[in-house]
Motif scaffolding. Sequence first.
Motif, PDB file in Angstrom:
ATOM      1  N   THR A   1       0.826  -1.210   0.000  1.00 13.04           N
ATOM      2  CA  THR A   1       0.000   0.000   0.000  1.00 13.04           C
ATOM      3  C   THR A   1       0.861   1.262   0.000  1.00 13.04           C
ATOM      4  OG1 THR A   1      -1.718  -1.196   1.201  1.00 13.04           O
ATOM      5  CG2 THR A   1      -1.862   1.204   1.184  1.00 13.04           C
ATOM      6  N   LEU A   2       1.907   1.296   0.835  1.00 12.29           N
ATOM      7  CA  LEU A   2       2.787   2.463   0.880  1.00 12.29           C
ATOM      8  C   LEU A   2       3.508   2.662  -0.462  1.00 12.29           C
ATOM      9  CD1 LEU A   2       4.315   2.002   4.440  1.00 12.29           C
ATOM     10  CD2 LEU A   2       2.754   3.813   3.733  1.00 12.29           C
ATOM     11  N   SER A   3       3.938   1.575  -1.077  1.00 14.53           N
ATOM     12  CA  SER A   3       4.598   1.678  -2.380  1.00 14.53           C
ATOM     13  C   SER A   3       3.638   2.232  -3.427  1.00 14.53           C
ATOM     14  CB  SER A   3       5.107   0.297  -2.821  1.00 14.53           C
ATOM     15  OG  SER A   3       6.073  -0.195  -1.916  1.00 14.53           O
ATOM     16  N   ALA A   4       2.378   1.796  -3.370  1.00 15.21           N
ATOM     17  CA  ALA A   4       1.380   2.278  -4.325  1.00 15.21           C
ATOM     18  C   ALA A   4       1.126   3.775  -4.149  1.00 15.21           C
ATOM     19  CB  ALA A   4       0.087   1.495  -4.168  1.00 15.21           C
ATOM     20  N   ARG A   5       1.290   4.277  -2.926  1.00 13.32           N
ATOM     21  CA  ARG A   5       1.056   5.703  -2.684  1.00 13.32           C
ATOM     22  C   ARG A   5       2.283   6.568  -2.999  1.00 13.32           C
ATOM     23  NH1 ARG A   5      -3.021   6.587   2.466  1.00 13.32           N
ATOM     24  NH2 ARG A   5      -4.545   4.960   1.903  1.00 13.32           N
ATOM     25  N   GLY A   6       3.372   5.936  -3.372  1.00 13.81           N
ATOM     26  CA  GLY A   6       4.539   6.712  -3.785  1.00 13.81           C
ATOM     27  C   GLY A   6       5.631   6.838  -2.752  1.00 13.81           C
ATOM     28  N   TYR A   7       5.540   6.124  -1.649  1.00 16.57           N
ATOM     29  CA  TYR A   7       6.594   6.164  -0.642  1.00 16.57           C
ATOM     30  C   TYR A   7       7.768   5.284  -1.064  1.00 16.57           C
ATOM     31  CZ  TYR A   7       3.423   8.440   2.666  1.00 16.57           C
ATOM     32  OH  TYR A   7       2.588   9.326   3.280  1.00 16.57           O
ATOM     33  N   SER A   8       8.944   5.640  -0.584  1.00 13.00           N
ATOM     34  CA  SER A   8      10.136   4.805  -0.745  1.00 13.00           C
ATOM     35  C   SER A   8      10.149   3.800   0.405  1.00 13.00           C
ATOM     36  CB  SER A   8      11.392   5.672  -0.704  1.00 13.00           C
ATOM     37  OG  SER A   8      12.546   4.876  -0.745  1.00 13.00           O
ATOM     38  N   VAL A   9      10.094   2.519   0.066  1.00 18.85           N
ATOM     39  CA  VAL A   9       9.829   1.482   1.069  1.00 18.85           C
ATOM     40  C   VAL A   9      10.929   0.428   1.063  1.00 18.85           C
ATOM     41  CG1 VAL A   9       8.239  -0.362   1.757  1.00 18.85           C
ATOM     42  CG2 VAL A   9       7.336   1.803   0.897  1.00 18.85           C
ATOM     43  N   LEU A  10      11.358   0.055   2.269  1.00 22.45           N
ATOM     44  CA  LEU A  10      12.198  -1.121   2.478  1.00 22.45           C
ATOM     45  C   LEU A  10      11.415  -2.082   3.361  1.00 22.45           C
ATOM     46  CD1 LEU A  10      14.881  -2.788   2.547  1.00 22.45           C
ATOM     47  CD2 LEU A  10      15.496  -1.444   4.568  1.00 22.45           C
ATOM     48  N   LEU A  11      11.264  -3.331   2.918  1.00 26.28           N
ATOM     49  CA  LEU A  11      10.593  -4.375   3.695  1.00 26.28           C
ATOM     50  C   LEU A  11      11.614  -5.440   4.052  1.00 26.28           C
ATOM     51  CD1 LEU A  11       8.048  -5.931   4.748  1.00 26.28           C
ATOM     52  CD2 LEU A  11       7.873  -6.904   2.443  1.00 26.28           C
ATOM     53  N   VAL A  12      11.789  -5.708   5.343  1.00 22.64           N
ATOM     54  CA  VAL A  12      12.695  -6.772   5.771  1.00 22.64           C
ATOM     55  C   VAL A  12      11.959  -7.730   6.698  1.00 22.64           C
ATOM     56  CG1 VAL A  12      14.790  -5.385   5.551  1.00 22.64           C
ATOM     57  CG2 VAL A  12      13.581  -5.433   7.741  1.00 22.64           C
ATOM     58  N   ASP A  13      12.372  -8.990   6.657  1.00 25.33           N
ATOM     59  CA  ASP A  13      11.827 -10.031   7.527  1.00 25.33           C
ATOM     60  C   ASP A  13      12.995 -10.821   8.094  1.00 25.33           C
ATOM     61  OD1 ASP A  13      10.574 -12.527   8.486  1.00 25.33           O
ATOM     62  OD2 ASP A  13       8.789 -11.786   7.455  1.00 25.33           O
ATOM     63  N   LYS A  14      12.938 -11.144   9.375  1.00 27.46           N
ATOM     64  CA  LYS A  14      14.062 -11.852   9.984  1.00 27.46           C
ATOM     65  C   LYS A  14      14.176 -13.286   9.503  1.00 27.46           C
ATOM     66  CE  LYS A  14      12.309 -13.844  14.318  1.00 27.46           C
ATOM     67  NZ  LYS A  14      13.031 -15.131  14.192  1.00 27.46           N
ATOM     68  N   GLY A  15      13.066 -13.851   8.984  1.00 23.66           N
ATOM     69  CA  GLY A  15      13.075 -15.175   8.371  1.00 23.66           C
ATOM     70  C   GLY A  15      12.592 -15.051   6.945  1.00 23.66           C
TER      71      GLY A  15
ATOM     72  N   ALA B   1       2.338   8.048  -7.409  1.00 21.07           N
ATOM     73  CA  ALA B   1       1.496   6.925  -7.014  1.00 21.07           C
ATOM     74  C   ALA B   1       1.453   5.885  -8.127  1.00 21.07           C
ATOM     75  CB  ALA B   1       0.087   7.412  -6.690  1.00 21.07           C
ATOM     76  N   ALA B   2       1.145   4.650  -7.761  1.00 20.59           N
ATOM     77  CA  ALA B   2       1.014   3.548  -8.717  1.00 20.59           C
ATOM     78  C   ALA B   2      -0.248   2.768  -8.370  1.00 20.59           C
ATOM     79  CB  ALA B   2       2.238   2.641  -8.674  1.00 20.59           C
ATOM     80  N   GLU B   3      -0.623   1.874  -9.244  1.00 22.21           N
ATOM     81  CA  GLU B   3      -1.830   1.085  -9.032  1.00 22.21           C
ATOM     82  C   GLU B   3      -1.438  -0.301  -8.530  1.00 22.21           C
ATOM     83  OE1 GLU B   3      -5.834   0.590  -8.696  1.00 22.21           O
ATOM     84  OE2 GLU B   3      -4.830   2.414  -9.417  1.00 22.21           O
ATOM     85  N   PRO B   4      -1.842  -0.674  -7.302  1.00 24.22           N
ATOM     86  CA  PRO B   4      -1.503  -2.017  -6.813  1.00 24.22           C
ATOM     87  C   PRO B   4      -2.292  -3.083  -7.564  1.00 24.22           C
ATOM     88  CG  PRO B   4      -3.003  -0.952  -5.288  1.00 24.22           C
ATOM     89  CD  PRO B   4      -2.650   0.083  -6.328  1.00 24.22           C
ATOM     90  N   SER B   5      -1.748  -4.274  -7.594  1.00 26.66           N
ATOM     91  CA  SER B   5      -2.428  -5.404  -8.214  1.00 26.66           C
ATOM     92  C   SER B   5      -2.724  -6.455  -7.154  1.00 26.66           C
ATOM     93  CB  SER B   5      -1.559  -6.016  -9.311  1.00 26.66           C
ATOM     94  OG  SER B   5      -2.122  -7.235  -9.777  1.00 26.66           O
ATOM     95  N   TYR B   6      -3.984  -6.874  -7.093  1.00 29.49           N
ATOM     96  CA  TYR B   6      -4.373  -7.926  -6.155  1.00 29.49           C
ATOM     97  C   TYR B   6      -4.633  -9.248  -6.860  1.00 29.49           C
ATOM     98  CZ  TYR B   6      -4.905  -3.944  -3.055  1.00 29.49           C
ATOM     99  OH  TYR B   6      -4.677  -2.817  -2.313  1.00 29.49           O
ATOM    100  N   ALA B   7      -4.245  -9.338  -8.122  1.00 26.72           N
ATOM    101  CA  ALA B   7      -4.424 -10.582  -8.864  1.00 26.72           C
ATOM    102  C   ALA B   7      -3.504 -11.660  -8.305  1.00 26.72           C
ATOM    103  CB  ALA B   7      -4.136 -10.357 -10.343  1.00 26.72           C
ATOM    104  N   ALA B   8      -3.974 -12.890  -8.325  1.00 25.76           N
ATOM    105  CA  ALA B   8      -3.168 -14.005  -7.850  1.00 25.76           C
ATOM    106  C   ALA B   8      -2.082 -14.329  -8.861  1.00 25.76           C
ATOM    107  CB  ALA B   8      -4.053 -15.229  -7.625  1.00 25.76           C
ATOM    108  N   ARG B   9      -0.853 -14.386  -8.397  1.00 25.61           N
ATOM    109  CA  ARG B   9       0.247 -14.791  -9.267  1.00 25.61           C
ATOM    110  C   ARG B   9       0.321 -16.312  -9.290  1.00 25.61           C
ATOM    111  NH1 ARG B   9       4.734 -10.704  -9.476  1.00 25.61           N
ATOM    112  NH2 ARG B   9       3.827  -8.738  -8.785  1.00 25.61           N
ATOM    113  N   PRO B  10       0.691 -16.899 -10.403  1.00 27.27           N
ATOM    114  CA  PRO B  10       0.804 -18.362 -10.441  1.00 27.27           C
ATOM    115  C   PRO B  10       1.910 -18.845  -9.520  1.00 27.27           C
ATOM    116  CG  PRO B  10       1.713 -17.394 -12.440  1.00 27.27           C
ATOM    117  CD  PRO B  10       1.033 -16.281 -11.700  1.00 27.27           C
TER     118      PRO B  10
END
Length: 476
Positions: A9-23, A393-402
């Motif tokens: 959502t933040l990326s779609a609104r035009g923010y610069s985003v870093l997403l990290v996960d410990k696993g 801003a960009a348009e997010p996609s909620y389509a299922a990826r294969p």
Amino acid sequence: MNGANTAQTLSARGYSVLLVDKGDFASGSSSRSSRLLHCGLRYLAPGGSLWDFVRHPGRFAVACRMARDAMISRARFVELTPERVRPLSFCFPVYDDSPYAGWQVDAAFALLGRLGGRSVPLDYRRLGAREALKAPLLEHLRAPDRLRSVAMFREYQFDWPERIAMDAVLDAERMGATVRNYTPVTHMARKGDGWRLELADALDDAAPPVSVSARAVFNMAGIWIDDVNGRAEPDGASRLITGTKGCHIVVRLPPECRDFGIATLNRLNEPFYCIPWRGLHYFGPTETLYEGDRDDIHVTPEEIDFLIGEANHLLPGLTISRSDVLYTWAGVRPLTYDPAQPLGARSRDLHDLSPTGMENVFAMTAGPIMSHRSAGTIAADALAPKLAPSGPAAEPSYAARPAADIHRAVAEEQAETLVDVMFRRTGKGWSETMGREEAETAAEVMGEVKGWPRDRIAREVADYLEYLRRTHTLPA
């Protein structure tokens, strides 16, 4: 799941985003739920009786808010991403000794219908006992002479929640976000009008730490939220999380039962389900306070026995035994800490930690999978008054990826281990045998892409089988 959608959502609104996960992405509680895009009925069942809501009207208001969120999220998800859900016929038995009478169940479903999401109907009806007992699965119900009626309604199931989270992660990346798994935050410190975060490489102890700067931080770490806050300077945040453990067992029921599920209460007056899934059924969950190792969550023998006992109490005609259990899974719910509620509050809250000295740090508690897309909107709306986007801003996609093949999983989707590939990229792990017979071939393909030597391939297979034994109670 909530962090993935917030990044999207933040990326779609035009923010610069870093997403990290410990696993790996979605390897924690998001992959361990009861997999229901449920209508919110459980929020309207306080446990003991409806008098609990009379004594605590504030809890009733929260229950209605959460149920409304569930109904709206249910409708939006079914409409936007129908490929990732499947409809189920669900039944709620009403006995002469049930804590809720038939008219109260009618009233609960009428309230749900008014709260939102009417475009995807509940198809609610209540059948008399004689008619209901003719249906598959229900013919095995306990005490047919005491059964008064059965409420029937349509429910939906997330067939593969981990892939839904991966879809959001990859879409955030498509819109410009930088995403990294196996990258824990080891330290956070206030610097100027932002934060300096130290990041580690969980797969390489010799790799030097990396520093990044951020104007705002969203701590969406679920059951690890308090741990992450504890690594911040200053750390003014109080406790936010109470974890409760939910366990499930998977069995094979007669084939005529494959499209029927049951929602009820166990003998402790807690929600209890029998849910069809991929030709099998699973029973659960449990609901117990969890204060153990958050990186080693599994179903214990005592919890298996408890679930078998509740399954046989509900459906004695099936006589389920320990040998019928194919595998198990368990997760811990990141509920909101509330001293007045020992098992935590189920109210989804976005905490702005600025008053505690942690300026522009936010944390979300008790965010269920079913409403994860609105979680991203709530987070972005909270940030907007404090920080403007830096890009278009960009348009997010909620389509299922294969589902990814193994080559793409490794080359494009950051799969680092065989568990990543089997469970969160290809879905091969969610079979009756949990992909055990395909593990060696999959590891060899991974080895080709990554250039692994033979001993590393063999070690990856061994680690995978140990993961199945430890995490899912899969027999050797």
